[in-house]
Enzyme design. Sequence first.
Site, PDB file in Angstrom:
ATOM      1  N   GLY A 162       3.557  -3.454  -3.939  1.00  0.00           N
ATOM      2  CA  GLY A 162       3.474  -3.653  -5.384  1.00  0.00           C
ATOM      3  C   GLY A 162       3.859  -2.356  -6.059  1.00  0.00           C
ATOM      4  NE  ARG A 163      -0.347   2.440  -5.926  1.00  0.00           N
ATOM      5  CZ  ARG A 163      -1.514   2.408  -6.584  1.00  0.00           C
ATOM      6  NH1 ARG A 163      -1.605   2.964  -7.762  1.00  0.00           N
ATOM      7  NH2 ARG A 163      -2.566   1.837  -6.052  1.00  0.00           N
ATOM      8  CD  GLU A 195       0.769  -9.013   1.750  1.00  0.00           C
ATOM      9  OE1 GLU A 195      -0.178  -8.293   1.390  1.00  0.00           O
ATOM     10  OE2 GLU A 195       0.617 -10.026   2.447  1.00  0.00           O
ATOM     11  N   GLY A 214       0.773  -1.238   0.000  1.00  0.00           N
ATOM     12  CA  GLY A 214       0.000   0.000   0.000  1.00  0.00           C
ATOM     13  C   GLY A 214       0.800   1.282   0.000  1.00  0.00           C
ATOM     14  CB  CYS A 218     -16.582   3.004 -28.835  1.00  0.00           C
ATOM     15  SG  CYS A 218     -15.817   2.825 -30.431  1.00  0.00           S
TER      16      CYS A 218
HETATM   17  N1  LLP Z   1      -1.407  -6.934  -0.487  1.00  0.00           N
HETATM   18  C1  LLP Z   1      -2.724  -7.072  -0.698  1.00  0.00           C
HETATM   19  C2  LLP Z   1      -3.481  -8.008   0.113  1.00  0.00           C
HETATM   20  C3  LLP Z   1      -3.367  -6.299  -1.677  1.00  0.00           C
HETATM   21  O1  LLP Z   1      -4.669  -6.423  -1.870  1.00  0.00           O
HETATM   22  C4  LLP Z   1      -2.609  -5.376  -2.454  1.00  0.00           C
HETATM   23  C5  LLP Z   1      -3.239  -4.567  -3.494  1.00  0.00           C
HETATM   24  C6  LLP Z   1      -1.234  -5.290  -2.205  1.00  0.00           C
HETATM   25  C7  LLP Z   1      -0.675  -6.072  -1.215  1.00  0.00           C
HETATM   26  C8  LLP Z   1      -0.340  -4.374  -2.976  1.00  0.00           C
HETATM   27  O2  LLP Z   1      -0.702  -3.038  -2.835  1.00  0.00           O
HETATM   28  P1  LLP Z   1       0.263  -1.882  -3.347  1.00  0.00           P
HETATM   29  O3  LLP Z   1       1.546  -1.928  -2.571  1.00  0.00           O
HETATM   30  O4  LLP Z   1       0.518  -2.083  -4.796  1.00  0.00           O
HETATM   31  O5  LLP Z   1      -0.504  -0.632  -3.105  1.00  0.00           O
HETATM   32  N2  LLP Z   1      -5.491  -1.304  -9.265  1.00  0.00           N
HETATM   33  C9  LLP Z   1      -5.371  -0.309  -8.231  1.00  0.00           C
HETATM   34  C10 LLP Z   1      -4.680  -0.865  -6.996  1.00  0.00           C
HETATM   35  C11 LLP Z   1      -5.345  -2.077  -6.431  1.00  0.00           C
HETATM   36  C12 LLP Z   1      -4.605  -2.656  -5.245  1.00  0.00           C
HETATM   37  C13 LLP Z   1      -5.164  -3.953  -4.861  1.00  0.00           C
HETATM   38  N3  LLP Z   1      -4.475  -4.597  -3.785  1.00  0.00           N
HETATM   39  C14 LLP Z   1      -4.674   0.906  -8.804  1.00  0.00           C
HETATM   40  O6  LLP Z   1      -4.335   0.921  -9.994  1.00  0.00           O
HETATM   41  O7  LLP Z   1      -4.488   1.892  -8.113  1.00  0.00           O
END
Ligand code: LLP
Length: 446
Positions: A290-291, A288, A238, A376
């Site tokens: 990601g982004r 965890e 997150g 579209c």
């Molecule tokens: N762990 C769990 C349980 C999650 O559900 C998520 C993301 C992460 C880790 C990784 O989160 P991050 O570090 O990437 O914020 N598509 C959306 C974001 C959806 C995130 C879903 N869960 C966007 O483009 O902003």
Amino acid sequence: MHSFRYRDGKLFCEDVDLSRAATEFGTPLYVYSAGTILDHYTRLNEALAPLDHLICYAVKANSNRAILKLLADAGAGFDIVSGGELFRAINAGANPQECTFAGVGKTRDEIEYALDHGVYSFNVESEAELELIDKIAAAKNLRAPIALRVNPDVDSHTHKYISTGSHENKFGIALSDAPAVYERAAKMRNIEIAGVQMHIGSQITDAGPFAAAIKKVAPLARDLKSKHGIKFFSIGGGMGIIYRRAIESGSGKWWHDHASESSAFSVRDYANAILPPLRDLGLRVLLEPGRFLVGNAGVLLTRILYIKSTAQKRFVIVDAGMNDLIRPALYQAWHQIVPVETGSGDSPLARRSNAKAASRHSSKPLDKVDIVGPVCESGDFFAIDREMPEVGQGDLLAVMSAGAYGFTMASNYNSRPLPAEAIVRGNELNLIRKRQSWKDLVRDEV
Ligand code: LLP
């Protein structure tokens, strides 16, 4: 940091001129910087050095195997949410024993596959799921390691579609219900209680909500350690990134966004906030992200097909659409968009654009434009009323910070082939996914 910089009016990714990437592989094209990904991973890893920890990269952000391999080689584990993601991670060289399996709707097949490969933990989201995992593990004569995903009910101050840690969300088990569910789990013969997990949302730019959630869950973690001997506390992902960063360049300041995000997410602030409540728990800490690892490491290159003026608006119609990058349409997300060649100095674009300007119906610099795709839907936009320099038909644009939730959320809507992906490392440029062809679109139809 990210590795996208202008040199003599041309946008580079590390040492590769992005117009070369577009010429070589076509557009729309995702380009990732390996150096940026590794830099972000290393910074986070080093900030957490005082803790026994494992960074489990959230594969959903960007699941190309080249990126998984890069992170696996750097020492990362993986957070997966489907059998497909586990398959990819294993295929890229990940150790399944460093993979955690999250998600509210794991199917029987996925649970079997993950058990067979010995994942580190199932992050369980309901009692019904716990029962099924126990049953499947019993049939295999195995013990399934689990953590309950608890919902700490904190406000993460983010977009409502990506906030997950409040009691209104479908995710997790209420903190107050968790002890009873752990007691049930302790009676299940094929369940091994291994940890506790939480994740409060995505694109959180302030360390406060993380610390607040950890403080709420810490007493439970302590209790679980003494009662059930848990080994780990996963604090989820997150961490947010900056979407509104100006790219340094010698020429022009038009792309500086004055409404820039007030605070950059700082690894140091994050570590300072989370280390104290975690340090004395004596548990392995899993993260965890990601982004944070891949978001600023990628751009989407797209070429301008047409400029269209109406009485009210100027539309810059590009060859990428919401099917390639859905974030603006889905979350009203703001991505910085810049020309790959600024036309400054003696660049070819400057010469070309002078010639072109004369032939255009208006030579006035574009003011505010809508940058839209060919799909579209009126929701098919990348930017609305965005200040841009003069750009013209055939010019290349880079949609910045598109490394996370870009390609992984792409679709074939409007029967548009999925875009290609490339990675840069120093001056090396490699294709890591071919562009789909029209034939690919119909291949699986029977
Ligand atoms: N762990 C769990 C349980 C999650 O559900 C998520 C993301 C992460 C880790 C990784 O989160 P991050 O570090 O990437 O914020 N598509 C959306 C974001 C959806 C995130 C879903 N869960 C966007 O483009 O902003």
